[in-house]
Scaffold this active site. Structure first.
Site, short mmCIF file in Angstrom:
data_model
loop_
_atom_site.label_atom_id
_atom_site.label_comp_id
_atom_site.label_asym_id
_atom_site.label_seq_id
_atom_site.Cartn_x
_atom_site.Cartn_y
_atom_site.Cartn_z
N CYS A 1 0.86 -1.18 0.00
CA CYS A 1 0.00 0.00 0.00
C CYS A 1 0.90 1.23 0.00
O CYS A 1 1.66 1.44 0.95
CB CYS A 1 -0.91 -0.02 1.23
N CYS B 1 -3.24 6.89 -4.93
CA CYS B 1 -2.99 5.44 -4.86
C CYS B 1 -1.56 5.10 -5.32
O CYS B 1 -1.27 5.09 -6.52
CB CYS B 1 -4.01 4.65 -5.67
#
Ligand code: PYC
Length: 315
Positions: A89, A239
């Site tokens: 992530c 992201c």
């Protein structure tokens, strides 16, 4: 019985990460990937307790710190959300680095983390963090998909630490006002991928959908994205793994030069600066620069007498 679990909350370009620094159990396994598998098998109820309602929500990503056997890494980290586990992530790694600096566990400079899908390094400078992500690559280009509403789209399948289906010809307006429609559309895409059996390498489920469009202001960014995360939530940040996957596609198309800064805007207007270098095997090494801020610090309390102690069922 009352369990106390220390946490630090951060957000990276608007996307929250809850860093859980100490778990009340030990995980079997040596590598971070082995520890993830032990966590999933034995302690998945803690994932729900720590990031799902009523303590968390479907937007929240948890960064659970686990011991590492690696002397060159500061810690191992397992990323979780309301529906399961992430490989890597990007926004979460930026948040983790800023949280560790806030706790004075690290200071400005280089730090390395072990994740279940590879090592990630971070150069910390105050609230700004530059991460070097895992090697990323495009797996398949221009995959045609007919959606349940009859619309035909084309997308690339790419790995950036998670699996992405990246679509440009979506005919959607990437604006904050249009988010409910974007969520519905991206879910339709994900359902289509599932129904048609379109998967990543090793038959991996493609659980992120990334829609690409023009930046709000070309002076400030080169493109904007909308990313649907594995649950129903969308990424408020640009992201990190999705930007890495996009860089891999642009590198494969030769549509963006190596080492040139690519500014990726999120649906809420936050921006990551990104670039890539080529690796030998058609993969790229992405670098992502973003900013995180600490917005909470305390203890989560898990009270066995609380009927929703381990989260709301079926979330
Ligand atoms: O920044 O890589 C990322 C990410 C994945 C899911 C939410 N954010």
């Amino acid at each position: 019985m009352l369990q106390r679990i220390p946490y630090v909350d951060t957000h990276t370009g608007g996307e929250p990460t809850r860093i859980l620094t100490q778990m009340p159990f030990e995980l079997a396994g040596k590598s971070c990937a082995e520890k993830l598998s032990a966590f999933r098998n034995q302690y998945d109820n803690y994932r729900k307790a720590l990031v799902c309602e009523p303590r968390g929500n479907d937007v929240l990503v948890g960064a659970i710190l686990v011991p590492t056997a690696r002397t060159d890494c500061a810690t191992g980290v397992i990323f979780v959300n309301n529906v399961g586990y992430l490989g890597m992530c990007g926004h979460g790694t930026i948040g983790l680095a800023v949280a560790l600096r806030y706790l004075r566990i690290i200071s400005d400079g280089m730090v390395r983390f072990e994740t279940p899908v590879g090592d990630v390094s971070a150069l910390v400078l105050g609230s700004q963090v530059t991460i070097q992500n895992v090697p990323s690559y495009r797996y398949m280009a221009a995959v045609a998909l007919e959606l349940a509403n009859g619309q035909g789209i084309v997308g690339d399948i790419a790995w950036g630490g998670n699996w992405f289906f990246i679509v440009e010809n979506h005919q959607q307006e990437l604006t904050l006002q249009n988010v409910p429609q974007l969520v519905d559309f991206a879910r339709l895409v994900r359902r289509g991928l599932h129904e048609k059996g379109i998967r990543g390498a090793g038959d991996a489920v493609i659980d992120h959908v990334e829609l690409i469009g023009p930046a709000s202001n070309p002076d400030c960014a080169d493109a904007k994205n909308f990313v649907l995360c594995p649950g129903g939530a969308y990424d408020r940040s640009p992201c990190g793994t999705g930007t890495s996957a996009k860089l891999a596609c642009m590198a494969a198309d030769r549509s963006w030069p190596e080492d040139a800064t690519f500014r990726q805007e999120s649906i809420i207007g936050s921006v990551f600066q990104a670039r890539y270098s080529r690796l030998a095997d058609d993969k790229v090494l992405p670098t992502i620069v973003g900013e995180a801020h600490v917005c909470g610090h305390g203890e989560l309390l898990l009270d066995a007498a609380d009927p929703f102690c381990m989260g709301i069922p079926n979330e």
